[in-house]
Design an enzyme around this catalytic site. Sequence first.
Site, PDB file in Angstrom:
ATOM      1  N   HIS A  66       0.830  -1.203   0.000  1.00 24.47           N
ATOM      2  CA  HIS A  66       0.000   0.000   0.000  1.00 24.47           C
ATOM      3  C   HIS A  66       0.869   1.259   0.000  1.00 24.47           C
ATOM      4  O   HIS A  66       0.577   2.226  -0.713  1.00 24.47           O
ATOM      5  CB  HIS A  66      -0.902   0.020   1.237  1.00 24.47           C
ATOM      6  CG  HIS A  66      -1.883  -1.091   1.314  1.00 24.47           C
ATOM      7  ND1 HIS A  66      -1.749  -2.148   2.189  1.00 24.47           N
ATOM      8  CD2 HIS A  66      -3.036  -1.326   0.632  1.00 24.47           C
ATOM      9  CE1 HIS A  66      -2.777  -2.963   2.053  1.00 24.47           C
ATOM     10  NE2 HIS A  66      -3.562  -2.500   1.109  1.00 24.47           N
ATOM     11  N   LEU A  79       2.722  -9.512  -0.889  1.00 24.08           N
ATOM     12  CA  LEU A  79       2.256  -8.898   0.349  1.00 24.08           C
ATOM     13  C   LEU A  79       0.739  -8.790   0.328  1.00 24.08           C
ATOM     14  O   LEU A  79       0.140  -8.400  -0.666  1.00 24.08           O
ATOM     15  CB  LEU A  79       2.875  -7.513   0.526  1.00 24.08           C
ATOM     16  CG  LEU A  79       4.396  -7.446   0.678  1.00 24.08           C
ATOM     17  CD1 LEU A  79       4.824  -6.042   1.099  1.00 24.08           C
ATOM     18  CD2 LEU A  79       4.918  -8.473   1.675  1.00 24.08           C
ATOM     19  N   LYS A  89      -1.663  -7.232  -7.803  1.00 24.36           N
ATOM     20  CA  LYS A  89      -1.901  -8.508  -7.129  1.00 24.36           C
ATOM     21  C   LYS A  89      -3.360  -8.923  -7.271  1.00 24.36           C
ATOM     22  O   LYS A  89      -3.662 -10.088  -7.518  1.00 24.36           O
ATOM     23  CB  LYS A  89      -1.533  -8.427  -5.645  1.00 24.36           C
ATOM     24  CG  LYS A  89      -1.718  -9.763  -4.918  1.00 24.36           C
ATOM     25  CD  LYS A  89      -1.458  -9.660  -3.444  1.00 24.36           C
ATOM     26  CE  LYS A  89      -2.611  -9.041  -2.711  1.00 24.36           C
ATOM     27  NZ  LYS A  89      -3.791  -9.966  -2.653  1.00 24.36           N
TER      28      LYS A  89
END
Length: 283
Positions: A37, A186, A151
């Site tokens: 992020h 992640l 992702k």
Amino acid sequence: MNTVKTVRELRAAVARARSEGKRIGFVPTMGNLHAGHAALVKKAGERADFVVVSIFVNPLQFGPSEDLDKYPRTLAADQERLLEAGCHLLFTPGVEEMYPDGMDGQTRIHVPGVSEGLCGASRPGHFEGVATVVSKLLNMVQPDLALFGEKDFQQLAVIRKLVRDLNLPVQIFGEPTVRAADGLALSSRNGYLDEQQRAAAPAIYRTLRQLGERIRAGAEDFPALLADARQALEQAGLRPDYLEIREPISLRPGVPGDRQLVILAAAYLGGTRLIDNLSVHLD
């Protein structure tokens, strides 16, 4: 960095920035932020003058048996991370602010085609919830550009089609997946893994890379390739949900001769569902 909770405060702050000639960048999140992020926020700061981030755990995109209640809420830590990453304005609405008439009466947006199959099959209604909340947030913020991680590849495809089909005046950027040193993408859900599961999790990306290498080497029997890859995941202790080779724009099944492909996977470790993908360029 300012934090606001209402649409009125949000729009006033964005209007001030725009009146100063600033280009507005937007990163929507559900909080429990990690380095992936932060990378999106930093990239937004490179492309825009004023960066808005939202944190909202959206009930519409969770199924009845999913992890809405246990999804981590870590606002104080998130604020620290966002300040470091260069966020200017944080929007943290409650459910009542986002859905003032309740969720049952909320107009919902269905994006056909790219929403179906893959995660759309495993999580009915998920992408309808995503498309609805992203539409609302884009309308609330009215940014010049918005950034999403690759992702969540199917989600990105849904949002691109949504913006294109509804003629929304915003540029959508997909940013590369940020990974741990061992290759694991992640994800906020990585925190659900115990030590043994965390050690097994990198097998997802490892399997995707091996599959991609075989395709680049000229292998064209996609069903056989996928069967081998599923077996590799199972041998590593994962339970595959899906493993597919697709064309990256429409997400139709990939076929030999396609020059651009994406391999998408979802697999369970215990009760935790992880997703990942790998783009394969044959040009």
